[in-house]
Each structure stands twice: as structure tokens, then as C-alpha cells.
Enzyme design. Structure first.
Site, mmCIF file in Angstrom:
data_model
loop_
_atom_site.group_PDB
_atom_site.id
_atom_site.type_symbol
_atom_site.label_atom_id
_atom_site.label_comp_id
_atom_site.label_asym_id
_atom_site.label_seq_id
_atom_site.Cartn_x
_atom_site.Cartn_y
_atom_site.Cartn_z
ATOM 1 C CB THR A 72 -1.609 4.482 1.083
ATOM 2 O OG1 THR A 72 -2.623 5.028 1.794
ATOM 3 C CG2 THR A 72 -1.811 3.059 0.542
ATOM 4 C CB CYS A 73 2.075 5.950 -2.401
ATOM 5 S SG CYS A 73 0.669 6.367 -3.262
ATOM 6 C CB SER A 74 5.564 7.163 1.121
ATOM 7 O OG SER A 74 5.475 8.254 0.166
#
Length: 177
Positions: free
Chosen positions: A55-57
Site C-alpha cells: 500500500t505504501c509503495s
């Protein structure tokens, strides 16, 4: 949520590019403090569980990068991403994503995250201690608005994302203007 809480004072161990250093790793250590990042500025800070995670990337960091100019139009001087990862990992992550605008802050020891009250165990994922996902509008070192994902807990079975999304933060800024 409106808040009036000063960010904690910590020293971050960063690695910065130095053209005077030759070879494959032209970086040097540089200590930066909370004041370096937050004093005298209006910034967005967001935090996430880890560099190179899905999700972060895929969404959170790339979308903050993509919307950076929109944040500037709302009077934001800088957008920072803090994560409980060391400077080497954060620099490699920024390079892998081709970041040019959002600045990454390595919180390798988790001190800043702990003092913000956002340190959680992620042992169920093999991570150890990491940050809960949140975002904040910080003006001159004081948290003015807070965007925390629901379900704050150790070893959370889900990875909530939405409240701290750049789209939600930007929408909130625009509505307040």
C-alpha cells in the site's frame, strides 16, 4: 481532527548525497532534528508501516508525490514521509520510486514515532515495531490537523488506508481554505 500538539524533538540520522565523495556510495551521515523539518514551515507529514510495502509503495507515497504541487497551492512548504526504517532503506526506496518532491525521513530507532504515540508492533507480519498509518498538517512544529487510520493496535490483522490518503488530506485542506 483539529489538534494543538507540538511535535517531539528528536534527532534523525540521515544519509545525504555528497559530490565530494567518490565511489558507488557518495553519501555522508547528517543529523537533522525535528526543528530542521518542522520549524517555520507549514508541512504535511505522513507515516506508514514500511518502505517497499504494497500500500505504501503503490498508493500512499506515489500519490503524495503526484499531488505535491496541489499541496503547494494550499500553502504547504513541504511534504514529508516518515517511517521506522533506516536511512539506507529510505534512500533506496526514494530512488526506486523516482521521488523528486516528497522528502523521506528515516526514523530508524522509532523514537519520533514512539513519541508521537504511533509506534505499534507488527510482529504478525515479521516487521517488529513500526508506525501506525497517519498524516498530519504541521505548522511551525505544531500539529494542527490529524488524520489517523482506524483500528490503532498492535499486530492489527488489516492495513486500514483512506483517512491518511493524500486525496483526503488535500480535500480537507481545500475545504478549510
Amino acid at each position: 481532527m483539529t489538534v494543538k500538539k507540538k511535535v517531539p524533538f528528536v534527532t534523525f540520522r540521515t544519509r545525504v548525497r555528497d559530490k565530494s565523495i567518490e565511489g558507488p556510495n557518495p553519501y555522508r551521515w547528517e543529523d537533522k532534528t525535528s526543528d530542521d523539518y518542522f520549524s517555520g514551515k507549514r508541512v504535511i507529514l505522513f507515516s506508514l508501516p514500511g518502505a517497499f510495502t504494497p500500500t505504501c509503495s503503490t498508493y500512499q507515497l506515489p500519490n503524495f508525490e503526484e499531488l505535491y504541487d496541489e499541496f503547494q497551492k494550499e500553502g504547504i512548504n513541504a511534504v514529508y514521509c516518515v517511517s521506522v526504517n533506516d536511512a539506507f532503506v529510505m534512500n533506496a526506496w526514494a530512488k526506486s520510486l523516482g521521488l523528486e518532491k516528497v522528502e523521506l525521513i528515516p526514523d530508524g530507532k522509532g523514537e519520533f514515532t514512539r513519541k508521537m504515540g504511533m509506534l505499534v508492533a507488527k510482529d504478525n507480519l515479521g516487521f517488529g515495531m513500526r508506525s501506525w498509518r497517519y498524516a498530519a498538517l504541521i505548522e511551525n512544529g505544531v500539529v494542527e490537523k490529524w488524520f489517523e487510520e482506524e483500528g490503532f493496535s498492535d499486530n492489527c490483522e488489516t492495513d486500514p488506508y483512506g483517512v491518511s490518503s493524500p486525496q483526503n488530506v488535500l480535500e480537507t485542506l481545500k475545504a478549510a481554505a
